[in-house]
Design a protein around this motif. Sequence first.
Motif, PDB file in Angstrom:
ATOM      1  N   UNK A 131     -17.431 -19.689 -62.771  1.00 33.17           N
ATOM      2  CA  UNK A 131     -16.691 -18.462 -63.057  1.00 33.17           C
ATOM      3  C   UNK A 131     -15.414 -18.743 -63.860  1.00 33.17           C
ATOM      4  N   UNK A 132     -14.660 -19.760 -63.448  1.00 31.63           N
ATOM      5  CA  UNK A 132     -13.411 -20.069 -64.157  1.00 31.63           C
ATOM      6  C   UNK A 132     -13.693 -20.388 -65.623  1.00 31.63           C
ATOM      7  N   UNK A 133     -14.722 -21.188 -65.865  1.00 31.44           N
ATOM      8  CA  UNK A 133     -15.061 -21.542 -67.247  1.00 31.44           C
ATOM      9  C   UNK A 133     -15.455 -20.307 -68.048  1.00 31.44           C
ATOM     10  N   UNK A 134     -16.165 -19.366 -67.405  1.00 30.96           N
ATOM     11  CA  UNK A 134     -16.561 -18.143 -68.110  1.00 30.96           C
ATOM     12  C   UNK A 134     -15.334 -17.311 -68.478  1.00 30.96           C
ATOM     13  N   UNK A 135     -14.385 -17.214 -67.561  1.00 30.17           N
ATOM     14  CA  UNK A 135     -13.166 -16.463 -67.868  1.00 30.17           C
ATOM     15  C   UNK A 135     -12.426 -17.129 -69.029  1.00 30.17           C
ATOM     16  N   UNK A 136     -12.259 -18.453 -68.942  1.00 32.69           N
ATOM     17  CA  UNK A 136     -11.535 -19.181 -69.994  1.00 32.69           C
ATOM     18  C   UNK A 136     -12.264 -19.125 -71.331  1.00 32.69           C
ATOM     19  N   UNK A 137     -13.593 -19.211 -71.286  1.00 35.71           N
ATOM     20  CA  UNK A 137     -14.359 -19.153 -72.540  1.00 35.71           C
ATOM     21  C   UNK A 137     -14.156 -17.800 -73.209  1.00 35.71           C
ATOM     22  N   UNK A 138     -14.190 -16.725 -72.429  1.00 33.56           N
ATOM     23  CA  UNK A 138     -13.938 -15.392 -72.993  1.00 33.56           C
ATOM     24  C   UNK A 138     -12.547 -15.314 -73.600  1.00 33.56           C
ATOM     25  N   UNK A 139     -11.569 -15.815 -72.860  1.00 39.14           N
ATOM     26  CA  UNK A 139     -10.189 -15.829 -73.372  1.00 39.14           C
ATOM     27  C   UNK A 139     -10.103 -16.591 -74.685  1.00 39.14           C
ATOM     28  N   UNK A 140     -10.760 -17.754 -74.724  1.00 39.82           N
ATOM     29  CA  UNK A 140     -10.704 -18.600 -75.921  1.00 39.82           C
ATOM     30  C   UNK A 140     -11.403 -17.930 -77.100  1.00 39.82           C
ATOM     31  N   UNK A 141     -12.501 -17.226 -76.827  1.00 46.13           N
ATOM     32  CA  UNK A 141     -13.221 -16.554 -77.916  1.00 46.13           C
ATOM     33  C   UNK A 141     -12.364 -15.466 -78.547  1.00 46.13           C
TER      34      UNK A 141
END
Lengths: 324, 324
Positions: A131-141
Amino acid sequence: MTNATPHAPHRTLAAPDGFDNWLTAFRDQVEGRLTAALDHQLVDTPPRLARALRHTTLDGGKRFRPALVFLGSLIGRPWPETDESRFDSLWPAAIAVELVHVYSLVHDDLPSMDDDDLRRGRPTLHRAFDEATAILAGDALQSLAFTTLAEAQADTATRLDWTRRLAAAIGPAGMVGGQAIDLALAGQVGEDGAPDLARLADLHDRKTGALIRASLVMGARWAGLPERQLRLVDDFGRLLGRAFQIQDDILDVTGSAEDLGKTPGKDAATDKCSYVTVAGLDGARRELDDTVRHAHAVLWELATLGADGQALSACLDFVTRRRY
Amino acid sequence: MTNATPHAPHRTLAAPDGFDNWLTAFRDQVEGRLTAALDHQLVDTPPRLARALRHTTLDGGKRFRPALVFLGSLIGRPWPETDESRFDSLWPAAIAVELVHVYSLVHDDLPSMDDDDLRRGRPTLHRAFDEATAILAGDALQSLAFTTLAEAQADTATRLDWTRRLAAAIGPAGMVGGQAIDLALAGQVGEDGAPDLARLADLHDRKTGALIRASLVMGARWAGLPERQLRLVDDFGRLLGRAFQIQDDILDVTGSAEDLGKTPGKDAATDKCSYVTVAGLDGARRELDDTVRHAHAVLWELATLGADGQALSACLDFVTRRRY
């Protein structure tokens, strides 16, 4: 500007088959450009985050929004008479809207939002990673989208205009606001005070429509379309986005998991507000017909200003016929 | 440019007390500007999301990053001889970096990340509202930051430069990448293959340092500082960010909940990588001394280029003395 190249869009775009073929070929180009953009942008990125970003971005999506950027750039122009290299400075806009779209899907899928396990036939990012990686990936995108616009070769004014339009479209009054309303309304279908079609249209005009409008207008702005025509393109984009969403909701009832790459019947099962759960299947189809008629009226108005919208018409047709 | 106004920064900035006083007064201005920015941007935002955005943004934070934008703009200038209205076109940069900072705090606090209940003495956003709203509010704040830059009155080239620097600083190789590394390293302290100081510095140079550097450089860029000096400001920003983080880690051990507005002792309790958990309290203090010495050397180099860094020196001193 100059002669058509072998890779230039086909002359047959206006015919439904022509549009489908063009979109299929265009998708391959988007995949290549996205791959190159990520290779360039992720050089100094922690490896696991970079893997997550590639996993979720390079997944064979529809690439509908990048296509809209290109369609927007061609309004009022003879479709195939284009030199491919002319579009080099437009590509960053197409890449940016897709990065934003992917970010929105990743965050919408999260357990605290729509809690989806499957996306485009594969595990959603928080399932494939965490979940954390998904949140960060969205933020980074989201950040990558703005980096992409800022680094484009287009002139300074165009890049700033893109930034302003994209940021507004996806901000609290736009895409994110739409998702907030969507979550708030879930479970209210069939209850007293349940949302009506107007409320639903407002929700989806934000959640889906705002980015679709921005994509079209960013392309048209790049091509130098005058302000009055840009406003009509924006109007058309709103209706196109609405048609897109109604068809999405219809497909949730009538489509197959294989075609959709996600679980059908999810809207009803999760009490989501959809055109079908609010107005019924026939009601949704009537709403789609009305929307398409209205969109054609806008195209007619564009045509009276000398801006032929043949490609937009083909796109609208594609949207209402699609099975995925 | 012209005469100082009653609201202009004080002449006593170089003295530690002067800097504290200036920062306190500056904070009130940031609060007013943030309130005005949200009032302007949230007009058409769903009410609950708008409430969440105000709740988390207008919470009396340190406003350290907006201050850095202003400090950056004053490098090499006589400190108090400024007309307040001259800064109207700089404010959007100060607001944007704070919106980004608030977004990063909201997402870092989420249950799947640092799982914090308390922030600045109040419940974190996902506690005060809910997890989905916190994710969306963070997403919206990032978009608002770029809207704010795009709509600024600064010249086009400056706005684009800001956009590029800010987006790069907070993207996958910057702030978001740092948070990804932080989560990956948690629990590895004291284990075989545990992170050393170099790894820790890389983590924090991204997670905290990148935005601090960008804030300083955005201000300096606005003021027209030449490229060679901008690079030194960037170097100084990296060291300032590192000093800021080391002091943060020291305060986590030595500070009080009242001063900090958050639970102290959290790093050790949650196996977070901090300068103290990796190098011990004395080791962290030595690292802080080294960093400060190095930062002063950069200021000296700036001074040899005619750019007096008196305000930066006061800021560095403030960072290493702060108790919150």
